[in-house]
Design a protein around this motif. Structure first.
Motif, short mmCIF file in Angstrom:
data_model
loop_
_atom_site.label_atom_id
_atom_site.label_comp_id
_atom_site.label_asym_id
_atom_site.label_seq_id
_atom_site.Cartn_x
_atom_site.Cartn_y
_atom_site.Cartn_z
N MET A 1 -3.10 23.74 0.71
CA MET A 1 -1.94 24.12 1.47
C MET A 1 -0.84 24.56 0.51
SD MET A 1 -0.07 22.06 4.46
CE MET A 1 1.35 21.19 3.88
N ARG A 2 -0.17 25.64 0.84
CA ARG A 2 0.91 26.17 0.01
C ARG A 2 2.26 25.79 0.60
NH1 ARG A 2 -0.56 30.12 -3.62
NH2 ARG A 2 -2.70 30.80 -3.42
N ASN A 3 3.17 25.42 -0.27
CA ASN A 3 4.54 25.13 0.15
C ASN A 3 5.47 25.80 -0.87
OD1 ASN A 3 7.09 24.11 0.68
ND2 ASN A 3 6.28 22.15 1.41
N GLY A 4 5.79 27.05 -0.62
CA GLY A 4 6.60 27.83 -1.55
C GLY A 4 7.97 27.26 -1.80
N ARG A 5 8.60 26.74 -0.76
CA ARG A 5 9.96 26.17 -0.92
C ARG A 5 9.93 24.95 -1.85
NH1 ARG A 5 13.16 30.08 0.30
NH2 ARG A 5 12.73 31.00 2.31
N GLU A 6 8.95 24.10 -1.64
CA GLU A 6 8.82 22.91 -2.51
C GLU A 6 8.49 23.34 -3.94
OE1 GLU A 6 8.96 18.81 -3.34
OE2 GLU A 6 9.63 19.93 -1.60
N ALA A 7 7.61 24.31 -4.07
CA ALA A 7 7.26 24.83 -5.40
C ALA A 7 8.50 25.40 -6.09
CB ALA A 7 6.17 25.88 -5.29
#
Length: 99
Positions: A1-7
């Motif tokens: 799962m990708r979480n761009g904001r957290e990254a």
């Protein structure tokens, strides 16, 4: 799962601690993931500038097993090539995807 904001949050914190080419490239990937390609290009450009300085010998580190630094510099050249490829992906509005 990708979480761009957290990254992005993690990458921004890493860049604040040390603005390395790796940290800036990670930030660029996160920015591209959330669709912020303009900032992704800016961040990858900063990463490229740092990587170019390393390839050109600024900060070249030698070791006993590689006294001339040639092997280390070859790895840096490969990294620079990958960063330039990523830059083009961001210009094409494509986020980073691992194969």
């Amino acid at each position: 799962m990708r979480n761009g904001r957290e990254a992005m949050r993690w990458a921004q914190a890493a860049v604040q601690r040390k603005a390395s080419a790796t940290h800036l490239a990670t930030l660029a990937a996160a920015q591209a993931e959330v669709g912020d390609f303009s900032d992704a290009v800016k961040s990858i450009d900063q990463a490229i500038a740092l990587a170019k300085r390393e390839v050109d010998g600024v900060g070249l580190v030698t070791s006993g097993s590689d006294p001339s630094g040639l092997l280390r510099n070859a790895g840096r050249q490969d990294n620079l090539t990958k960063l330039l490829e990523r830059r083009q992906e961001y210009l094409d509005r494509k986020p980073t995807r691992a194969n």
